[in-house]
Enzyme design. Structure first.
Site, short mmCIF file in Angstrom:
data_model
loop_
_atom_site.label_atom_id
_atom_site.label_comp_id
_atom_site.label_asym_id
_atom_site.label_seq_id
_atom_site.Cartn_x
_atom_site.Cartn_y
_atom_site.Cartn_z
N ASN A 165 0.84 -1.20 0.00
CA ASN A 165 0.00 0.00 0.00
C ASN A 165 0.88 1.25 0.00
O ASN A 165 2.10 1.16 0.18
CB ASN A 165 -0.90 -0.03 1.25
CG ASN A 165 -2.16 0.80 1.08
OD1 ASN A 165 -2.30 1.58 0.13
ND2 ASN A 165 -3.08 0.63 2.01
N PHE A 166 0.25 2.39 -0.19
CA PHE A 166 0.90 3.70 -0.12
C PHE A 166 2.06 3.85 -1.11
O PHE A 166 3.07 4.48 -0.81
CB PHE A 166 1.37 4.01 1.32
CG PHE A 166 0.24 3.91 2.32
CD1 PHE A 166 -0.83 4.81 2.28
CD2 PHE A 166 0.21 2.90 3.28
CE1 PHE A 166 -1.88 4.70 3.19
CE2 PHE A 166 -0.84 2.79 4.18
CZ PHE A 166 -1.89 3.71 4.13
N LEU A 167 1.91 3.25 -2.29
CA LEU A 167 2.87 3.49 -3.37
C LEU A 167 2.64 4.93 -3.86
O LEU A 167 1.54 5.30 -4.27
CB LEU A 167 2.62 2.51 -4.52
CG LEU A 167 3.30 2.83 -5.86
CD1 LEU A 167 4.82 2.88 -5.72
CD2 LEU A 167 2.89 1.79 -6.91
N THR A 201 -4.51 -3.31 -3.81
CA THR A 201 -5.63 -2.77 -4.59
C THR A 201 -5.12 -1.55 -5.35
O THR A 201 -4.14 -0.92 -4.96
CB THR A 201 -6.80 -2.31 -3.69
OG1 THR A 201 -6.31 -1.35 -2.76
CG2 THR A 201 -7.42 -3.47 -2.95
N LEU A 417 -6.59 -0.88 3.33
CA LEU A 417 -6.80 0.51 3.75
C LEU A 417 -6.46 1.50 2.64
O LEU A 417 -5.61 1.23 1.82
CB LEU A 417 -5.94 0.78 4.98
CG LEU A 417 -6.23 -0.19 6.13
CD1 LEU A 417 -5.21 -0.01 7.24
CD2 LEU A 417 -7.65 0.05 6.67
S1 MYA Z 1 -2.36 1.82 -5.14
C1 MYA Z 1 -2.09 3.58 -4.99
C2 MYA Z 1 -1.09 4.05 -5.99
N1 MYA Z 1 -0.75 5.44 -5.78
C3 MYA Z 1 -1.32 6.47 -6.40
O1 MYA Z 1 -2.20 6.32 -7.22
C4 MYA Z 1 -0.84 7.84 -5.97
C5 MYA Z 1 -0.71 8.81 -7.12
N2 MYA Z 1 0.12 8.26 -8.17
C6 MYA Z 1 1.47 8.06 -8.08
O2 MYA Z 1 2.11 8.33 -7.07
C7 MYA Z 1 2.15 7.46 -9.31
O3 MYA Z 1 1.32 7.66 -10.43
C8 MYA Z 1 2.44 5.94 -9.14
C9 MYA Z 1 2.99 5.40 -10.47
C10 MYA Z 1 3.50 5.75 -8.04
C11 MYA Z 1 1.17 5.15 -8.81
N3 MYA Z 1 0.08 -0.12 -8.90
O4 MYA Z 1 6.97 5.18 -12.40
P1 MYA Z 1 6.08 5.05 -13.58
C12 MYA Z 1 2.67 0.86 -13.22
C13 MYA Z 1 0.95 -0.89 -9.57
O5 MYA Z 1 6.58 5.63 -14.85
P2 MYA Z 1 4.22 6.84 -12.28
C14 MYA Z 1 -1.12 1.13 -4.14
O6 MYA Z 1 -0.49 1.79 -3.38
C15 MYA Z 1 2.22 1.16 -14.63
O7 MYA Z 1 1.21 0.26 -15.04
N4 MYA Z 1 1.56 -0.49 -10.70
O8 MYA Z 1 4.60 5.64 -13.27
C16 MYA Z 1 -0.87 -0.36 -4.30
C17 MYA Z 1 3.52 1.02 -15.37
O9 MYA Z 1 3.86 -0.36 -15.54
P3 MYA Z 1 3.53 -1.09 -16.95
C18 MYA Z 1 1.29 0.74 -11.16
O10 MYA Z 1 2.87 7.29 -12.66
C19 MYA Z 1 0.42 -0.52 -5.04
C20 MYA Z 1 4.52 1.59 -14.39
O11 MYA Z 1 3.91 1.50 -13.08
C21 MYA Z 1 0.40 1.58 -10.51
O12 MYA Z 1 5.30 7.84 -12.18
C22 MYA Z 1 0.71 -1.95 -5.44
C23 MYA Z 1 4.82 3.06 -14.69
O13 MYA Z 1 5.76 3.50 -13.76
C24 MYA Z 1 -0.21 1.11 -9.33
N5 MYA Z 1 -1.08 1.85 -8.63
O14 MYA Z 1 4.12 6.13 -10.83
C25 MYA Z 1 2.03 -2.10 -6.17
N6 MYA Z 1 0.33 2.74 -11.18
O15 MYA Z 1 4.35 -0.40 -17.98
C26 MYA Z 1 2.28 -3.50 -6.68
C27 MYA Z 1 1.15 2.61 -12.24
O16 MYA Z 1 3.91 -2.53 -16.78
C28 MYA Z 1 2.70 -4.43 -5.60
N7 MYA Z 1 1.72 1.41 -12.24
O17 MYA Z 1 2.06 -0.90 -17.18
C29 MYA Z 1 3.06 -5.81 -6.14
C30 MYA Z 1 3.45 -6.81 -5.06
C31 MYA Z 1 4.87 -6.55 -4.57
C32 MYA Z 1 5.27 -7.43 -3.40
C33 MYA Z 1 5.45 -8.87 -3.81
C34 MYA Z 1 5.92 -9.76 -2.61
C35 MYA Z 1 5.99 -11.14 -2.97
#
Ligand code: MYA
Length: 417
Positions: A165-167, A201, A417
């Protein structure tokens, strides 16, 4: 010549076609990062031979990469100590200015510092999973991602997972592929704890949701919600009729309805475990989890229960968490106070009556709106209690865990959350 745009009618038609395909079917979009990850891929959607469960096996811990992924030269990793008030204030501020907004950019989540501490420091949390990125020179926090440990059951398989969360990436650093670096780094640190699955989520469509939910909103303070543009006056409605429509009693109606206390943890755990067993995907809570996630904390999480006035048995339970939103560009109001339905269990009091009491206490406590997803049995009260459907969807994902064909929102017993 190279680089010059093809303006032929055929090329134009091709671009229109491509645009329409993506607009109608987000699954047609390429995902350079997500296509490399062990998640359900859109191209495999029709393949019925793939089994449920882990997509790839764990790797030996000795093969987990030992050092952090490289960041662009101006930045460095920072493992966050959320007991440090100054650091917590920095995280609060990063999120308050850069975290999730609605599609029209009118509101932005405003998680409180106390909420962040609660959300990120559950029993047996790992400090290494609170991952910041800061500018080397100014030391300013510019990005964040977090995980917390959880046991989540999928059908009859209880799996140790990370809830991610909180990405967040600062607005000025967007679209530079920082998010994939953060996700890889949190994955590495989760793997170091011998955990290989995660739940998360997002409002965006990624490969591949296990289910897609909708938020419903119940107005508690309709005038303010209309003034800030959160809702609109219905057709043929006046403000005074609208206020009357959403009016609630002054105090809860169910005899024995009271706030949860520490002494209720065992009873609430029993109720909740029995209830969550009904769903295909749900957390596996024990008493330690319940004490952390459900014992009331002012303006963070609230829980109420029904204790039978005769037998003193705890028969029903409801809860909500507090997540205000900043109102962007409004002269009168800076924040909306929102309650989010969390876990609710009814065995004696009908769920609709229980949730009506939850609305009443939320109104007493001055919340402007009560939100709920269409998960678990929530559909059974949403319309009757005057919730309206929101725009925006919430997609649920599992990392490295396949659930063929996904599930329905009503089969989901998990609220993140
Ligand atoms: S969801 C809440 C996410 N946060 C926000 O929406 C806040 C406002 N937005 C931002 O801060 C940025 O736009 C974020 C993207 C940081 C979201 N989940 O760096 P980029 C992919 C997963 O150029 P930016 C939450 O917190 C996108 O499809 N991936 O983009 C849960 C593309 O990849 P691809 C996402 O806009 C997070 C790539 O990133 C998301 O500057 C769960 C682009 O990168 C998103 N919400 O930064 C994370 N948004 O080309 C996954 C964009 O392939 C966890 N992208 O489409 C996975 C499990 C990890 C642990 C595993 C353990 C085993």
């Amino acid at each position: 010549p190279a680089g010059e745009e093809d303006t032929s009618i055929e090329a134009l038609a091709r671009r229109v076609q491509e645009h329409m395909t993506l607009a109608n079917n987000p699954a047609a979009r390429r995902h350079k990062f997500w296509e490399t990850q062990p998640v359900g891929q859109f191209r495999d959607a029709a393949d019925t031979s793939l089994p449920d469960g882990a997509i790839e096996p764990p790797t030996p811990l000795s093969e987990v990469r030992a050092d952090p992924y490289p960041l662009p030269a101006a930045f460095e990793w920072l493992t966050c100590d959320l007991d440090d008030d100054a650091l917590l204030a920095d995280l609060y501020s990063l999120l308050a200015h850069n975290y999730v907004e609605d599609d029209e950019n009118m509101f932005r989540f405003n998680y409180s510092p106390a909420f962040l501490r609660w959300a990120l420091k559950p029993p047996s949390f790992f400090r290494a999973w609170h991952i910041g990125v800061r500018a080397k020179e100014s030391k300013k926090l510019v990005a964040f991602i977090s995980g917390v440990p959880a046991r989540i059951r999928a059908r009859d398989d209880v799996v140790r997972m990370a809830e991610i969360n909180f990405l967040c990436v600062h607005k000025k650093l967007r679209s530079k592929r920082l998010a994939p670096v953060l996700i890889r780094e949190v994955t590495r640190r989760v793997h170091q704890e011998n955990i290989w699955q995660a739940a998360y989520t997002a409002g965006v469509v990624l490969p591949t949701p296990i289910t897609t939910c909708r938020y419903w909103h119940r107005s508690l303070n309709p005038k303010k919600l209309i003034d800030v543009g959160f809702s609109r006056l219905g057709p043929r409605m006046t403000m005074s009729r609208t206020v009357r429509l959403y009016k609630l009693p002054d105090a809860p109606l169910t005899p024995g309805f009271r706030r949860m206390e520490l002494r209720d943890v065992a009873a609430v755990t029993r109720l909740l475990r029995a209830y969550l067993a009904k769903f295909v995907v749900a957390p596996d809570f024990d008493e330690v989890d319940v004490e952390h996630w459900l014992l009331p904390q002012e303006d963070v999480v609230d829980s109420y229960l029904v204790e039978s006035p005769e037998t003193h048995e705890v028969t029903d339970f409801c809860s909500f968490y507090t997540l205000p939103s900043s109102v962007l560009n409004n002269a009168t109001y800076a924040t909306l106070k929102a309650a989010y339905s969390y876990y609710n269990v009814s065995t004696k009091t009908p769920l609709q009556q229980l949730m009506n009491d939850a609305l009443i206490v939320a109104k007493q406590k001055n919340y402007d709106v009560f939100n709920a997803l269409d998960v678990m049995e929530n559909e059974s009260f949403l319309k009757e209690l005057k919730f309206g459907p929101g725009d925006g969807q919430l997609h649920y994902y599992l990392y490295n865990y396949r659930i063929r064909n996904g599930i329905k929102p009503s089969e989901l017993g998990l609220v993140l959350l």
